[in-house]
Design a protein around this motif. Structure first.
Motif, mmCIF file in Angstrom:
data_model
loop_
_atom_site.group_PDB
_atom_site.id
_atom_site.type_symbol
_atom_site.label_atom_id
_atom_site.label_comp_id
_atom_site.label_asym_id
_atom_site.label_seq_id
_atom_site.Cartn_x
_atom_site.Cartn_y
_atom_site.Cartn_z
ATOM 1 N N SER A 79 0.854 -1.190 0.000
ATOM 2 C CA SER A 79 0.000 0.000 0.000
ATOM 3 C C SER A 79 0.883 1.230 0.000
ATOM 4 C CB SER A 79 -0.902 0.013 1.249
ATOM 5 O OG SER A 79 -1.477 1.298 1.421
ATOM 6 N N ALA A 80 0.430 2.258 -0.711
ATOM 7 C CA ALA A 80 1.184 3.517 -0.721
ATOM 8 C C ALA A 80 1.299 4.098 0.685
ATOM 9 C CB ALA A 80 0.480 4.521 -1.643
ATOM 10 N N ARG A 81 0.389 3.732 1.570
ATOM 11 C CA ARG A 81 0.397 4.255 2.940
ATOM 12 C C ARG A 81 1.558 3.708 3.770
ATOM 13 N NH1 ARG A 81 -5.255 3.714 5.908
ATOM 14 N NH2 ARG A 81 -3.876 4.362 7.612
ATOM 15 N N ARG A 82 2.224 2.670 3.280
ATOM 16 C CA ARG A 82 3.293 2.061 4.073
ATOM 17 C C ARG A 82 4.665 2.635 3.741
ATOM 18 N NH1 ARG A 82 2.948 -4.261 4.795
ATOM 19 N NH2 ARG A 82 4.463 -3.661 6.387
ATOM 20 N N ALA A 83 4.714 3.703 2.967
ATOM 21 C CA ALA A 83 5.987 4.367 2.702
ATOM 22 C C ALA A 83 6.605 4.823 4.024
ATOM 23 C CB ALA A 83 5.770 5.565 1.783
ATOM 24 N N HIS A 84 7.936 4.927 4.059
ATOM 25 C CA HIS A 84 8.617 5.129 5.339
ATOM 26 C C HIS A 84 8.402 6.530 5.925
ATOM 27 C CE1 HIS A 84 11.204 3.690 8.451
ATOM 28 N NE2 HIS A 84 12.010 4.738 8.338
ATOM 29 N N SER B 112 19.591 0.266 11.748
ATOM 30 C CA SER B 112 19.282 1.682 11.569
ATOM 31 C C SER B 112 17.848 1.903 11.992
ATOM 32 C CB SER B 112 19.473 2.102 10.104
ATOM 33 O OG SER B 112 18.342 1.734 9.337
ATOM 34 N N THR B 113 17.396 3.155 11.951
ATOM 35 C CA THR B 113 16.014 3.468 12.311
ATOM 36 C C THR B 113 15.056 3.184 11.157
ATOM 37 O OG1 THR B 113 16.209 5.762 11.589
ATOM 38 C CG2 THR B 113 16.818 5.279 13.876
ATOM 39 N N LEU B 114 15.578 2.806 9.999
ATOM 40 C CA LEU B 114 14.731 2.605 8.826
ATOM 41 C C LEU B 114 14.090 1.220 8.824
ATOM 42 C CD1 LEU B 114 16.705 4.961 8.009
ATOM 43 C CD2 LEU B 114 16.306 4.259 5.658
ATOM 44 N N ALA B 115 12.972 1.113 8.104
ATOM 45 C CA ALA B 115 12.303 -0.174 7.946
ATOM 46 C C ALA B 115 13.177 -1.123 7.136
ATOM 47 C CB ALA B 115 10.960 0.027 7.241
ATOM 48 N N MET B 116 12.966 -2.417 7.316
ATOM 49 C CA MET B 116 13.804 -3.413 6.645
ATOM 50 C C MET B 116 13.750 -3.291 5.122
ATOM 51 S SD MET B 116 15.682 -5.211 8.581
ATOM 52 C CE MET B 116 16.162 -6.511 7.449
ATOM 53 N N GLY B 117 12.604 -2.871 4.598
ATOM 54 C CA GLY B 117 12.476 -2.806 3.141
ATOM 55 C C GLY B 117 13.159 -1.612 2.496
ATOM 56 N N CYS B 118 13.488 -0.584 3.276
ATOM 57 C CA CYS B 118 14.126 0.605 2.695
ATOM 58 C C CYS B 118 15.431 0.217 2.007
ATOM 59 C CB CYS B 118 14.405 1.639 3.777
ATOM 60 S SG CYS B 118 12.921 2.329 4.525
ATOM 61 N N ASN B 119 15.709 0.840 0.865
ATOM 62 C CA ASN B 119 16.902 0.450 0.109
ATOM 63 C C ASN B 119 17.351 1.592 -0.798
ATOM 64 O OD1 ASN B 119 15.845 -0.161 -2.856
ATOM 65 N ND2 ASN B 119 14.306 -0.930 -1.422
ATOM 66 N N ASN C 82 20.637 -10.578 17.355
ATOM 67 C CA ASN C 82 19.719 -10.976 16.284
ATOM 68 C C ASN C 82 18.755 -9.871 15.881
ATOM 69 O OD1 ASN C 82 20.762 -13.643 16.150
ATOM 70 N ND2 ASN C 82 19.580 -14.177 17.985
ATOM 71 N N GLN C 83 19.002 -8.678 16.355
ATOM 72 C CA GLN C 83 18.128 -7.551 16.052
ATOM 73 C C GLN C 83 18.295 -7.122 14.599
ATOM 74 O OE1 GLN C 83 18.566 -4.790 19.187
ATOM 75 N NE2 GLN C 83 17.144 -3.283 18.358
ATOM 76 N N SER C 84 17.190 -6.729 13.948
ATOM 77 C CA SER C 84 17.272 -6.345 12.539
ATOM 78 C C SER C 84 17.086 -4.851 12.308
ATOM 79 C CB SER C 84 16.225 -7.106 11.719
ATOM 80 O OG SER C 84 14.924 -6.818 12.187
ATOM 81 N N LYS C 85 16.565 -4.123 13.280
ATOM 82 C CA LYS C 85 16.431 -2.667 13.156
ATOM 83 C C LYS C 85 16.397 -2.046 14.550
ATOM 84 C CE LYS C 85 12.906 -0.277 11.906
ATOM 85 N NZ LYS C 85 12.771 0.624 13.067
ATOM 86 N N LEU C 86 16.494 -0.723 14.570
ATOM 87 C CA LEU C 86 16.437 0.023 15.817
ATOM 88 C C LEU C 86 15.217 0.934 15.801
ATOM 89 C CD1 LEU C 86 20.230 0.923 16.016
ATOM 90 C CD2 LEU C 86 19.039 -0.810 17.367
ATOM 91 N N THR C 87 14.712 1.255 16.961
ATOM 92 C CA THR C 87 13.493 2.057 17.065
ATOM 93 C C THR C 87 13.845 3.500 17.387
ATOM 94 O OG1 THR C 87 12.248 0.143 17.842
ATOM 95 C CG2 THR C 87 11.285 2.308 18.249
ATOM 96 N N LEU C 88 13.272 4.402 16.642
ATOM 97 C CA LEU C 88 13.517 5.828 16.841
ATOM 98 C C LEU C 88 12.569 6.376 17.900
ATOM 99 C CD1 LEU C 88 14.916 8.442 15.800
ATOM 100 C CD2 LEU C 88 13.009 8.675 14.207
ATOM 101 N N MET C 89 13.120 7.166 18.797
ATOM 102 C CA MET C 89 12.314 7.971 19.720
ATOM 103 C C MET C 89 12.449 9.427 19.277
ATOM 104 S SD MET C 89 11.065 5.652 21.590
ATOM 105 C CE MET C 89 10.207 6.624 22.819
#
Length: 636
Positions: free
Chosen positions: A66-71, A235-242, A275-282
């Motif tokens: 969905s277009a709504r899932r853009a980062h 990173s703070t980005l979603a796994m799909g970002c590239n 085993n972490q794949s991303k970090l969470t931004l505050m």
């Protein structure tokens, strides 16, 4: 010599001068022109909706379902605008200067002034769309402050500003879809740019559900595909970002600029496991009321609430008294790393610092703090199990925003005519460090207010050119190159997964081209990347076939990341100075502050792809400052 196409006239009149002279396309002719927009985040959705409303035919692509899932949905803290609602001295010029200074004088005056100039109109535009900005008791829009400024110019919708702005752009996009002016292609990934007679004329996209390769032709192509911070893996980005859309365009002739200017966000949750794949931004907005500190005693394992005030080091307030906890991101992140490296890190892995709200709660009351940050505190407790109203948050720097990207001129056009880059996909507005809350601003301004003028200015000259279709030999060649790479991945006989290589390149960059760099580390990194390249070609294993296959998708993205990482290290090695997020250990003062070299490096580094295993070629765009004086960047 690259031409930035900056309009003539005084700084405050350049954008109006450009708009007054820009070529137009009449409504009847707009129906004959097709534009491809890759990405449906704030920059992509706003651009597609705006151009479609003008009457152009738009093809919109995103790899999400969905277009709504853009980062863009993940941005939290706010969006800047110089409206001076607080009557605290803000103005277009002050916002322009804060941004130029925040970027350590490594961005174009004209682009940055335009960003500040257009900021006020964006807020009005978003309010009309229904974006629920926070309001004061009397009904006026509220503001807060972000790092690197001394005024309150950040408009916000709790900690969900990106989501709310994206919903506004998404509604505009979907309206044009329903009117038949936008063809929306979800679950499609751009894998190649098609260039004909030196101009961008289309793309090859892969349907991620079926594996089919598709050809799409257009009169202009817009890349609004976001940044490449995920090259660091954590990173703070979603796994799909590239980075693949802009990197494939780079290999077709579009220059990449400022690629080693990577922002590490100081207010992220720390890594908590292997085993972490991303970090969470505050959100950075938390630094308005939270105080950052570490124990003065190294390796102090006491509960933070039991550590007396005189045994705490509020190091940002100590080192940067004028800005304190709202020092810019690059400075705050490096200061945190210094404390952690010196043994003052806290938390289970000793890789964090404290963000403490006890003083703010005591002064303002819990209800007020809750009204400002409740969703962020709730998110923090859900992830960590810690109640931040009762105990300080644990935060740490992490890879976040990329100031580098495709080089663009004042019109946001790359070195390939007809190829435009918007938002984080370009390098244009932030210099060597981005001020907080300017990201959402740039994406929206590019899409709503700049591209709708500059793209038609280009298209006006394309009306009488022959119409092309997907049978052109350039499409055959582009599709073959994509097919050859996919087949190579599918036929690889190694034993290592894509994630293995992603983690390797991410760790390598973090250690040697991350928060700090040095000649020795960067040269080591370049040698290690060559070895990793060879290993990737020999040892990669892709399971599955050429249909629905996430590992196959990732393989192409990791191949691009490895090449991008090499260019990042070349860029960082070539720039023998410290500026903004680029901190070379050899160029610092006795107390650890950055030393800029304006005599030799006051330019944008724009790199040209010269072929596989070839050294990239550097092109320099001199930065000329007519309205500000180059000054030592100090926040003390």
């Amino acid at each position: 010599m690259i031409d930035s196409k900056i309009p003539e006239g005084p700084l405050a009149e350049k954008w109006n001068n450009y708009k007054a002279k820009a070529k137009l396309v009449n409504p009847a002719n707009r129906k004959k022109l097709n534009i491809i927009v890759v990405g449906t985040g704030l920059a992509g959705a706003s651009c597609a909706a705006s151009l479609a409303e003008q009457g152009y035919n738009i093809q919109s692509f995103c790899f999400q379902d969905s277009a709504r899932r853009a980062h863009s949905v993940a941005a939290q803290g706010g969006v800047n605008a110089a409206k001076n609602y607080k009557n605290d001295g803000d103005s277009t010029y002050r916002m322009f200067y804060d941004t130029i200074k925040g970027g350590d004088f490594r961005s174009r005056e004209a682009n940055v002034y335009r960003l500040a100039e257009c900021s006020a109109a964006l807020i009005d535009h978003a309010v009309v769309q229904g974006v629920p900005f926070a309001r004061e008791y009397a009904g006026y829009l509220n503001n807060r402050s972000f790092g690197g400024v001394q005024v309150s110019r950040t408009f916000y919708a709790r900690g969900q500003t990106g989501q709310q702005l994206l919903l506004g752009a998404y509604q505009g996009l979907l309206r044009q879809v329903s009117l038949g002016k936008v063809a929306l292609h979800t679950r499609h990934e751009m894998l190649e740019l098609v260039v004909i007679d030196g101009k961008a004329k289309g793309i090859i996209a892969r349907n991620l559900e079926t594996g089919a390769l598709e050809r799409h032709v257009a009169d202009a192509v817009v890349l609004a595909s976001g940044g490449y911070g995920k090259v660091y893996y954590l990173s703070t980005l979603a796994m799909g970002c590239n980075s693949s859309a802009i990197w494939r365009a780079h290999k077709k002739g579009a220059y990449m600029a400022g690629v080693s200017w990577i922002q590490f966000h100081p207010t992220s949750l720390p890594q908590h496991g292997a085993n972490q794949s991303k970090l969470t931004l505050m959100s950075e907005s938390l630094r308005n009321d939270g105080r950052i500190w570490v124990p003065k005693k190294a390796a102090d394992d006491r509960n933070p609430n039991t550590i007396p005030e005189d045994e705490r080091d509020y190091y940002l307030e100590r080192k940067y008294p004028s800005f304190g906890n709202l020092a810019p991101r690059d400075i705050s992140s490096r200061a945190a790393k210094e404390q952690i490296d010196a043994g003052h890190g806290v938390g289970p892995m000793k890789n964090a610092i404290y963000l403490d709200f006890s003083a703010a709660i005591k002064a303002q009351g819990k209800d007020i703090i809750q009204s400002k940050y409740s969703n962020l505190f709730a998110m923090y407790e859900k992830i960590t199990g810690i109640n931040a109203y009762k105990e300080p948050m644990l935060i740490s720097p992490s890879a976040h925003f990329t100031m580098g990207g495709l080089w663009v001129d004042y019109e946001l056009m790359t070195t390939i005519p007809g190829l435009f880059a918007l938002g984080e996909a370009n390098f244009a507005d932030h210099g060597a460090n981005r001020l907080g809350a300017n990201s959402l601003l740039q994406a929206c301004v590019d899409g709503y207010f700049i591209a709708p003028y500059t793209i038609p200015n280009y298209l006006a000259g394309e009306l009488n050119t022959p119409k092309l279709d997907i049978s052109h030999p350039a499409f055959d060649e582009a599709e073959k190159s994509v097919r050859d790479q996919l087949d190579k991945f599918l036929n690889s006989k190694g034993t290592l997964s894509t994630d293995y290589f992603h983690k390797k390149i991410g760790r390598l960059l973090y250690e040697k081209c991350g928060l700090s760099r040095s000649k020795e580390k960067l040269e080591e990194a370049l040698n290690e990347i060559k070895l990793l390249k060879a290993s990737f070609e020999k040892d990669l294993l892709i399971t599955g076939d050429d249909t629905l296959n996430s590992e196959l998708e990732k393989a192409g993205r990791i191949a691009d990341y490895i090449e991008l990482a090499e260019l990042m290290c070349h860029d960082a090695l070539q720039r023998e100075e410290s500026c903004g997020a680029h901190f070379r250990e050899e160029y610092q003062t006795a107390d650890g502050e950055a030393v800029r070299n304006d005599a030799d490096f006051c330019y944008v580094s724009a790199w040209e792809w010269k072929g596989k295993d070839q050294q990239p070629e550097l092109h320099k765009e001199p930065l000329v400052f007519e309205s500000v004086e180059l000054a030592v960047r100090s926040y003390k």
